[in-house]
Scaffold this active site. Structure first.
Site, PDB file in Angstrom:
ATOM      1  N   SER A   1       1.041  -0.883  -0.185  1.00 35.73           N
ATOM      2  CA  SER A   1      -0.448   0.178  -0.016  1.00 35.73           C
ATOM      3  C   SER A   1       0.893   1.082  -0.413  1.00 35.73           C
ATOM      4  CB  SER A   1      -1.059  -0.139   1.178  1.00 35.73           C
ATOM      5  OG  SER A   1      -1.493   1.529   1.385  1.00 35.73           O
TER       6      SER A   1
ATOM      7  N   TYR B   1      -1.774  -0.737  10.902  1.00 32.93           N
ATOM      8  CA  TYR B   1      -1.966  -1.859   9.858  1.00 32.93           C
ATOM      9  C   TYR B   1      -0.558  -1.521   8.684  1.00 32.93           C
ATOM     10  CZ  TYR B   1      -3.503  -1.772   4.443  1.00 32.93           C
ATOM     11  OH  TYR B   1      -3.317  -1.739   3.349  1.00 32.93           O
TER      12      TYR B   1
ATOM     13  N   LYS C   1       2.376  -3.608   6.870  1.00 32.13           N
ATOM     14  CA  LYS C   1       2.437  -3.815   5.291  1.00 32.13           C
ATOM     15  C   LYS C   1       4.015  -3.695   4.757  1.00 32.13           C
ATOM     16  CE  LYS C   1      -1.566  -4.588   3.312  1.00 32.13           C
ATOM     17  NZ  LYS C   1      -1.523  -5.754   2.787  1.00 32.13           N
TER      18      LYS C   1
END
Ligand code: NAD
Ligand code: WQD
Length: 336
Positions: free
Chosen positions: A125, A149, A153
């Site tokens: 992302s 989050y 990643k």
């Protein structure tokens, strides 16, 4: 034709990618625990393509289920979408996010190593760039992120690079998506968030369909042309096409590489609202609200590397995105 395992293939980006894989002649096996998806999406994908895929309802962390899947199917490459993606929820439940995203990817890779399937396309992302020093953002920009989050990643990117460094048989594509919106132009599949949407486009379409009274525009005092936040919105069908290119690239190239998947064009919140109203002829009542914690003013991709190495470029513009998002929402006001 090669058989591709698509983890999280019943979800938003996964279902659109499955459709394009089938249309491109690939065999497809989906592994999805349906924690944030409906089987209906894949039923529709099969109706739309006139082709079948195999759905295994299971969890990437369930090693025996994943082993059984690889024993039953001869998998060429894995496209790995499965994971949790809500930034706010990750702040409240960091352990659940590290477990599902990081531990889940590790468990999946362990089985892949065991069976000798060592090609993976991973859903990273643009959140790995945090608040960037420069826009457009090249892949070489500093990596930093401010929420669990995004951190998952970053950890997964690092882990996959190290796996590829240690064993040159591994081939890894880290695809850094900017802001995916839109839907298949037929309006038959699309994004189906649970509860109140966190992201701009599903919120706009729910206002348009009358499920929410108005949009809150989070801040109009950023240093951007109209004061509202600027993002690189990318049509989910363009994104899906990027995954096919990445699978083809891995068939020819070893090592681990990161690619930005964005258009390179920055659009503000008001650009999205105004374009939606103009293209679809539907009013979007909105109110200016305070800035949302954690938001940055502006980010958009430098997509040159994906163009040069993958031969991929976004083809669809904001008008296509708002038209197709509305085609989906208006035909499916309550989702699947
Ligand atoms: P989504 O929630 O629609 O899809 C994820 C899918 O994975 C769902 O179908 C869910 O049921 C499944 N899943 C979750 N945990 C699982 C597990 N442990 N085992 C098996 N299946 C599991 O999300 P999406 O928008 O399609 O995103 C796909 C991927 O792309 C995610 O990894 C996400 O972090 C990443 N991503 C999304 C965006 C975005 O804005 N949508 C942006 C950048 C990156
Ligand atoms: C876009 C713009 C908001 C909702 C998130 C994740 C990121 C990635 C993509 C997964 C911003 C504004 C929004 C609303 C608004 N996901 N907005 N009113 O925050 O850029 O990125 O999704 O990897 O990690 O953080 O996307 O769609 O939430 O916001 O004004 O009701 O719309 O402030 O400027 P974001 P978004």
């Amino acid at each position: 034709m090669a058989k591709i395992l698509v983890t999280g293939g019943a979800g938003y980006i996964g279902s659109h990618t499955c459709l394009l894989l089938l249309e491109s002649g690939y065999d497809v096996v989906v592994l999805d625990n349906l924690s944030n998806a409906s089987e209906a999406a894949l039923r529709r994908v099969q109706e739309m393509t006139g082709k079948t895929l195999d759905l295994v309802v299971g969890d990437i962390r369930d090693t025996s289920a994943v082993r059984a899947l690889f024993a039953q199917h001869s998998i060429d490459s894995v496209i790995h979408f499965a994971g949790s993606k809500a930034v706010g929820e990750s702040v409240e439940q960091p352990m659940a996010y590290y477990d599902n995203n990081v531990v889940g990817t590790l468990r999946l890779c362990e089985v892949m190593a065991e069976v000798g399937c060592k090609r993976i396309v991973f859903s990273s992302s643009a959140t790995v760039y945090g608040d960037p020093d420069v826009v457009p953002i090249p892949e070489t920009a500093a990596l930093r992120t401010s929420n669990p989050y995004g951190q998952t990643k970053l950890v997964i990117e690092q882990m996959l690079r190290e796996i590829a460094n240690a064993d040159p048989e591994w081939r890894v594509s880290l695809l850094r998506y900017f802001n995916p919106i839109g839907a298949h132009p037929s309006g038959r599949i699309g994004e189906n968030p649970n509860g109140i949407p966190n992201n701009l486009m599903p919120y706009v379409t729910q206002v348009a369909v009358g499920k929410r009274p108005h949009l809150s525009v989070y801040g109009n005092d950023y240093s951007t042309p109209d004061g509202t936040g600027v993002r690189d919105y990318i049509h989910v069908m363009d994104l899906a096409a990027g995954h096919i290119k990445a699978v083809e690239y891995l068939a020819q190239h070893s090592g681990a590489d990161a690619f930005n998947l964005g258009t390179g064009v920055g659009c503000s919140v008001m650009d999205v609202v105004n374009t939606f109203e103009r293209v679809n002829g539907v009013p979007i009542p909105y109110q200016i609200a305070p800035r949302r914690a954690g938001d940055v003013a502006s980010y958009f991709a430098d997509p040159t590397k994906a163009t040069q190495l993958l031969g991929w470029q976004a083809k669809l513009n904001l008008e296509d995105m708002v038209r197709d998002s509305w085609a989906w929402q208006s035909a499916n006001p309550n989702g699947y």
